[in-house]
Scaffold this active site. Structure first.
Site, PDB file in Angstrom:
ATOM      1  N   LYS A  44      49.426 -17.603  73.605  1.00  0.00           N
ATOM      2  CA  LYS A  44      48.192 -18.179  73.626  1.00  0.00           C
ATOM      3  C   LYS A  44      47.678 -17.644  74.931  1.00  0.00           C
ATOM      4  O   LYS A  44      46.375 -17.745  74.993  1.00  0.00           O
ATOM      5  CB  LYS A  44      47.965 -19.673  73.838  1.00  0.00           C
ATOM      6  N   LYS A  46      47.890 -18.226  78.083  1.00  0.00           N
ATOM      7  CA  LYS A  46      47.592 -19.324  78.713  1.00  0.00           C
ATOM      8  C   LYS A  46      48.997 -19.832  80.168  1.00  0.00           C
ATOM      9  O   LYS A  46      49.915 -20.192  79.144  1.00  0.00           O
ATOM     10  CB  LYS A  46      47.260 -20.986  78.140  1.00  0.00           C
TER      11      LYS A  46
END
Ligand code: C2G
Length: 129
Positions: A44, A46
């Protein structure tokens, strides 16, 4: 028995996460939370601060949560809805519309995010200390 499912990273657990989970418990009987693994989060884009195992322990200890499962792929939602007999898929409205494909299987709800708090902001504030 009304089952609700949601997905998220829940890094640096904060009131925005708690408000969401409380709302889910108010909506149904069983709350299933899929916590993103560290590997899935890298996908993602992240980088999580708190490792997956610790994020699982924290979410599992929340009184509104009945079951925690790993989130390892974007594709698993369809099979999870069947596997856990899910009635409602719910997530914050930062994802508005992104999971409407699940409407063939269950109700899809986007809940208003809690204002003025996010893991990103918390990380920035920590850097300024
Ligand atoms: N949230 C919220 N209010 C905030 C911050 C987060 O309601 N101020 C909600 C998000 O909308 C989400 C949940 O808390 O429903 C978890 O947030 P994140 O950990 O940021 O989740 P995210 O990384 O967006 O992962 O497949 C879906 C993804 O895994 C969602």
């Amino acid at each position: 028995m009304k089952t609700i499912i949601t997905y998220g990273t829940f890094d640096m657990f904060h009131i925005g996460h708690l408000n969401l989970l409380r709302q889910l418990k108010e909506m149904g009987d069983k709350v299933v939370v899929a916590v993103s693994t560290d590997e899935f989060n890298l996908g993602k884009g992240k980088k999580t601060l708190i490792p997956y195992e610790q994020r699982v322990q924290i979410v599992e200890s929340i009184q509104y949560v009945d079951l925690v499962i790993p989130e390892e792929s974007w594709e698993q939602k369809t099979s999870d809805v069947e596997k856990y007999n899910v009635d409602v898929f719910a997530i914050g409205d930062d994802w508005e519309g992104k999971f409407d494909f699940l409407k063939d299987q269950c109700e899809v709800i986007y809940l208003a995010r809690t204002k003025n708090i996010s893991t990103t902001d918390l990380k920035r504030s920590l850097k300024r200390l």
